[in-house]
Enzyme design. Sequence first.
Site, PDB file in Angstrom:
ATOM      1  N   LYS A 188      -9.210   4.483   4.789  1.00  0.00           N
ATOM      2  CA  LYS A 188      -8.427   4.062   3.551  1.00  0.00           C
ATOM      3  C   LYS A 188      -7.068   4.244   3.878  1.00  0.00           C
ATOM      4  O   LYS A 188      -6.263   4.117   2.734  1.00  0.00           O
ATOM      5  CB  LYS A 188      -8.864   4.606   2.352  1.00  0.00           C
ATOM      6  CG  LYS A 188     -10.489   4.615   2.163  1.00  0.00           C
ATOM      7  CD  LYS A 188     -10.972   5.026   0.891  1.00  0.00           C
ATOM      8  CE  LYS A 188     -12.561   5.185   0.788  1.00  0.00           C
ATOM      9  NZ  LYS A 188     -13.121   5.493  -0.359  1.00  0.00           N
ATOM     10  N   ASP A 231     -19.300   9.293  -3.868  1.00  0.00           N
ATOM     11  CA  ASP A 231     -19.182   8.332  -5.094  1.00  0.00           C
ATOM     12  C   ASP A 231     -20.337   7.868  -5.403  1.00  0.00           C
ATOM     13  O   ASP A 231     -20.915   7.490  -6.601  1.00  0.00           O
ATOM     14  CB  ASP A 231     -18.521   7.362  -4.897  1.00  0.00           C
ATOM     15  CG  ASP A 231     -18.486   6.693  -3.312  1.00  0.00           C
ATOM     16  OD1 ASP A 231     -19.046   7.431  -2.696  1.00  0.00           O
ATOM     17  OD2 ASP A 231     -17.748   5.769  -3.118  1.00  0.00           O
TER      18      ASP A 231
END
Length: 513
Positions: A188, A231
């Site tokens: 990311k 997550d």
Amino acid sequence: MSSTETDDFNGSPGAGGITLSQDVQGQNETLSVTLKKVEDFLQPFRLSMEKLREVSARLRKDFIRGLSKRRHSRPPVKMLPTFVRSTPDGTERGDFLALDLGGTNLRVFHVRVEDQENVRIVNRKTDPIPTEKKKGTGNQLFDFIAASLADFLKSSSLTDQTLPLGFTFSFPCDQKDIDKCILVRWTKGFDCSGVEGEDVVKLLWEAIKRNKPHPLPALSSNISSIDMVNDTVGTMMSCAFQDQSCEIGMIVGTGTNACYMEEMKNVKRMEGEDGRMCINTEWGGFGDNGSLRDIQTEFDLELDRGSPNQGENQFEKMISGMYLGEVVRLVLVKLAQEKLLFGGELSEDLLTQDKFKTKYISQIEEDTTGLEQAWEILLKLGLPASPEDCEIVRMVCSTISTRSAHLCAAALATIVNRIRTNRGLDHLRTTVGVDGTVYKKHPKFSQRLRDAVRILAPKCEISFLDSEDDSGKGAAMVTAVVPRQPKGSWLLEDSDGEGEDEEEEEEEEEKEN
């Protein structure tokens, strides 16, 4: 569902809502020939239920390999223990802190659980992560996180309390315990030095103790514990508090992944056989060993060659929002080159990687406005399209998004069928907590997935529950259940041997199924 209905659902040109208006169909013979050629061209993307069952069976074998002690580091489906041993039972109460380190923002939450009907975000703060923090040293990044947390406590009038903290850190990690997590590699856009190979919980604690630039006199006294939360696990846990039959978390957004509650006796890396543990499957890597080569199209292979992580996350590249738009773009380019679209004309934008956004697929597949939006999108890409071109583009979008939903259904069917078999049940009723923009925003994705999984897991009754504020509420739920979950689970040392236990278990499961 009858066999006729199943065949129509799987293989017909209209599968997944792919329809052509009567006006376009009846215009002229040349158009009919063009449409037939496009249908034939798209056929490799259409997977029969038989093929999807094969995909599910392959994933089941990868689950077994990933859970084994000998091979866990080798299979592409990692099956990572999360050290979450319990789901919420509705008795959880209290105040919790949550941190979510994402690709763009750092989010801090204060979550209050008053009862099962009243779980609320009391306060939240979002701080954009400066580029220099993403590219600097690890100390600089974690000092930034600690300072943001301290500012939040001060502004929320929480400086006189000591609260547990759930830390959602969604980067590839090797979790050693609920409060020990080793970063494998940055993704990311992050590239902070001194973090890969280190325990991120320890780094956060050190930053809290350094407490730069000292917004509070003793920040460490405000934090009682730090629990790591993936997550996907957060999605499951936030939904499980609302619906205690929720034992699966699934994300279909920029990426895709799932977790579920596995029987401890099957987690060969862990000490102990009693109870259950949440397993983070990391199913996005399914196929990295070539097991999906027979269903990958030339466009999937071209996308992979042009990606920065070539050879990795093959399953994710056929499903998730990061890639779906690019697959459509590659198909549209080829159709134009074959003079089946846009009169054979190409634009600079259409030839530019990632210019066709995944959100365009959702817009084009809207029932009432889809064709109009297709025309506007194509015009924006420098392609003055005819009504027939818009119909074909919608057909391409629908075909590729349907494949995504069906592959996701095959993977989900693997999980629910496994849970049912593990527990020796004739029928399983369970709930899946879901998050992600592809699932939530695409107008037809969720229904296509549900229809397919109903066929692929006929002995399972599955409900779907959309997650809200999962990174905050989910992290809070993890910290809430940790004090009462079973103790004494730890990782066993890895073995490099090539045992036969996995093959024996696979054969046993084949008999049971």
